[in-house]
Write a protein that holds these residues in place. Sequence first.
Motif, PDB file in Angstrom:
ATOM      1  N   GLY A   1      16.964   9.035  -1.497  1.00  0.00           N
ATOM      2  CA  GLY A   1      15.648   9.625  -1.244  1.00  0.00           C
ATOM      3  C   GLY A   1      15.295   9.600   0.239  1.00  0.00           C
TER       4      GLY A   1
ATOM      5  N   TRP B   1      16.277   4.415   8.646  1.00  0.00           N
ATOM      6  CA  TRP B   1      15.347   3.730   7.752  1.00  0.00           C
ATOM      7  C   TRP B   1      15.748   2.270   7.581  1.00  0.00           C
TER       8      TRP B   1
ATOM      9  N   GLN C   1      14.690   0.331  10.543  1.00  0.00           N
ATOM     10  CA  GLN C   1      13.235   0.134  10.524  1.00  0.00           C
ATOM     11  C   GLN C   1      12.850  -0.968   9.533  1.00  0.00           C
ATOM     12  N   PHE C   2      13.509  -0.978   8.404  1.00  0.00           N
ATOM     13  CA  PHE C   2      13.225  -1.990   7.378  1.00  0.00           C
ATOM     14  C   PHE C   2      13.672  -3.377   7.845  1.00  0.00           C
TER      15      PHE C   2
ATOM     16  N   LYS D   1      11.018  -4.825   9.969  1.00  0.00           N
ATOM     17  CA  LYS D   1       9.708  -5.095   9.369  1.00  0.00           C
ATOM     18  C   LYS D   1       9.737  -6.047   8.165  1.00  0.00           C
TER      19      LYS D   1
ATOM     20  N   ARG E   1       0.837  -1.214   0.000  1.00  0.00           N
ATOM     21  CA  ARG E   1       0.000   0.000   0.000  1.00  0.00           C
ATOM     22  C   ARG E   1       0.866   1.255   0.000  1.00  0.00           C
ATOM     23  N   PHE E   2       2.117   1.136   0.438  1.00  0.00           N
ATOM     24  CA  PHE E   2       3.045   2.276   0.389  1.00  0.00           C
ATOM     25  C   PHE E   2       3.780   2.339  -0.955  1.00  0.00           C
TER      26      PHE E   2
HETATM   27  C1  HEM Z   1       4.213  15.412   5.002  1.00  0.00           C
HETATM   28  C2  HEM Z   1       5.118  14.466   5.071  1.00  0.00           C
HETATM   29  C3  HEM Z   1       4.806  13.041   5.346  1.00  0.00           C
HETATM   30  C4  HEM Z   1       3.765  12.453   5.967  1.00  0.00           C
HETATM   31  C5  HEM Z   1       2.554  13.128   6.580  1.00  0.00           C
HETATM   32  C6  HEM Z   1       3.995  11.023   5.952  1.00  0.00           C
HETATM   33  C7  HEM Z   1       3.143  10.101   6.495  1.00  0.00           C
HETATM   34  C8  HEM Z   1       3.344   8.755   6.478  1.00  0.00           C
HETATM   35  C9  HEM Z   1       2.449   7.778   7.047  1.00  0.00           C
HETATM   36  C10 HEM Z   1       1.137   8.093   7.766  1.00  0.00           C
HETATM   37  C11 HEM Z   1       2.974   6.567   6.836  1.00  0.00           C
HETATM   38  C12 HEM Z   1       2.355   5.229   7.216  1.00  0.00           C
HETATM   39  C13 HEM Z   1       2.981   4.710   8.479  1.00  0.00           C
HETATM   40  C14 HEM Z   1       2.411   3.348   8.838  1.00  0.00           C
HETATM   41  O1  HEM Z   1       1.229   3.113   8.650  1.00  0.00           O
HETATM   42  O2  HEM Z   1       3.193   2.514   9.292  1.00  0.00           O
HETATM   43  C15 HEM Z   1       4.202   6.762   6.108  1.00  0.00           C
HETATM   44  C16 HEM Z   1       5.002   5.758   5.707  1.00  0.00           C
HETATM   45  C17 HEM Z   1       6.183   5.962   5.055  1.00  0.00           C
HETATM   46  N1  HEM Z   1       6.779   7.163   4.784  1.00  0.00           N
HETATM   47 FE1  HEM Z   1       5.957   8.956   5.012  1.00  0.00          FE
HETATM   48  N2  HEM Z   1       5.162  10.776   5.337  1.00  0.00           N
HETATM   49  C18 HEM Z   1       5.698  11.972   4.935  1.00  0.00           C
HETATM   50  C19 HEM Z   1       6.857  12.174   4.290  1.00  0.00           C
HETATM   51  C20 HEM Z   1       7.732  11.187   3.939  1.00  0.00           C
HETATM   52  C21 HEM Z   1       9.015  11.405   3.295  1.00  0.00           C
HETATM   53  C22 HEM Z   1       9.583  12.769   2.939  1.00  0.00           C
HETATM   54  C23 HEM Z   1       9.570  10.174   3.112  1.00  0.00           C
HETATM   55  C24 HEM Z   1      10.888   9.783   2.512  1.00  0.00           C
HETATM   56  C25 HEM Z   1      11.507  10.430   1.606  1.00  0.00           C
HETATM   57  C26 HEM Z   1       8.631   9.206   3.644  1.00  0.00           C
HETATM   58  C27 HEM Z   1       8.819   7.855   3.605  1.00  0.00           C
HETATM   59  C28 HEM Z   1       7.933   6.929   4.085  1.00  0.00           C
HETATM   60  C29 HEM Z   1       8.093   5.501   3.912  1.00  0.00           C
HETATM   61  C30 HEM Z   1       9.245   4.810   3.205  1.00  0.00           C
HETATM   62  C31 HEM Z   1       7.002   4.901   4.520  1.00  0.00           C
HETATM   63  C32 HEM Z   1       6.685   3.424   4.568  1.00  0.00           C
HETATM   64  C33 HEM Z   1       7.394   2.755   5.725  1.00  0.00           C
HETATM   65  C34 HEM Z   1       7.149   1.264   5.752  1.00  0.00           C
HETATM   66  O3  HEM Z   1       7.445   0.564   4.770  1.00  0.00           O
HETATM   67  O4  HEM Z   1       6.695   0.789   6.779  1.00  0.00           O
HETATM   68  N3  HEM Z   1       7.543   9.845   4.130  1.00  0.00           N
HETATM   69  N4  HEM Z   1       4.401   8.101   5.920  1.00  0.00           N
END
Ligand code: HEM
Length: 172
Positions: free
Chosen positions: A108, A138, A141-142, A145, A89-90
């Motif tokens: 990134g 990161w 964290q990876f 998970k 979903r991500f």
């Molecule tokens: C306004 C900025 C951002 C918001 C509000 C946001 C919000 C979120 C949320 C809600 C999740 C889901 C977490 C979960 O359900 O476990 C998520 C996952 C993630 N975010 Fe963001 N994010 C933002 C910016 C970023 C940026 C700038 C990056 C990296 C460049 C990033 C990388 C990721 C990644 C890689 C995941 C997935 C992690 C996984 O595989 O468990 N996010 N983010």
Amino acid sequence: MAETDTSSFWDELTSPLNLVLVFFILYLLYKIIRSHFETVEPVSVPPPMPKLRQDMTVAELKKYDGTNAEGRVLLAVNGIIFDVTKGKRFYGPGGPYAAFAGKDATRGLATGEVAASDKEYDDCSDLSPDEVASAKEWEDQFREKYDIVGKLLKPGETPTKYEDETEDKKSQ
Ligand code: HEM
């Protein structure tokens, strides 16, 4: 007298409000009885994907962006390839972080930009200490998970043979 009792009971029962209530109760009873006989449709759960254990070049990694028939999604951080299919979903097509799917996401994730370079290999040697620390977070964290698939190969690097591997050797 008895006749009067019967007819007043009948009048009472057939009053519009009571009729509505009687039908409502009958409807609820019908729903309850029906629910006991309903068969629950089995939810089709896709069979689990076999574990993938393989080092890859940047070009090989590209295939695993979730658009292939198998739907597997991989990404690399700090030279380690992770199977992030369960986070589809991500990273899957249309997901907020789809740009990292099938890519080396190190730069990134380190810089906070949801984009990956198309370089043949990015050694990330120009990253600042803070960015390196961010990428490491990161990675940790990876590791918690997701399953590790293998190493992201530098140009000319030979892939590891994983056939006879034991679980405790799976850290790289
Ligand atoms: C306004 C900025 C951002 C918001 C509000 C946001 C919000 C979120 C949320 C809600 C999740 C889901 C977490 C979960 O359900 O476990 C998520 C996952 C993630 N975010 Fe963001 N994010 C933002 C910016 C970023 C940026 C700038 C990056 C990296 C460049 C990033 C990388 C990721 C990644 C890689 C995941 C997935 C992690 C996984 O595989 O468990 N996010 N983010």
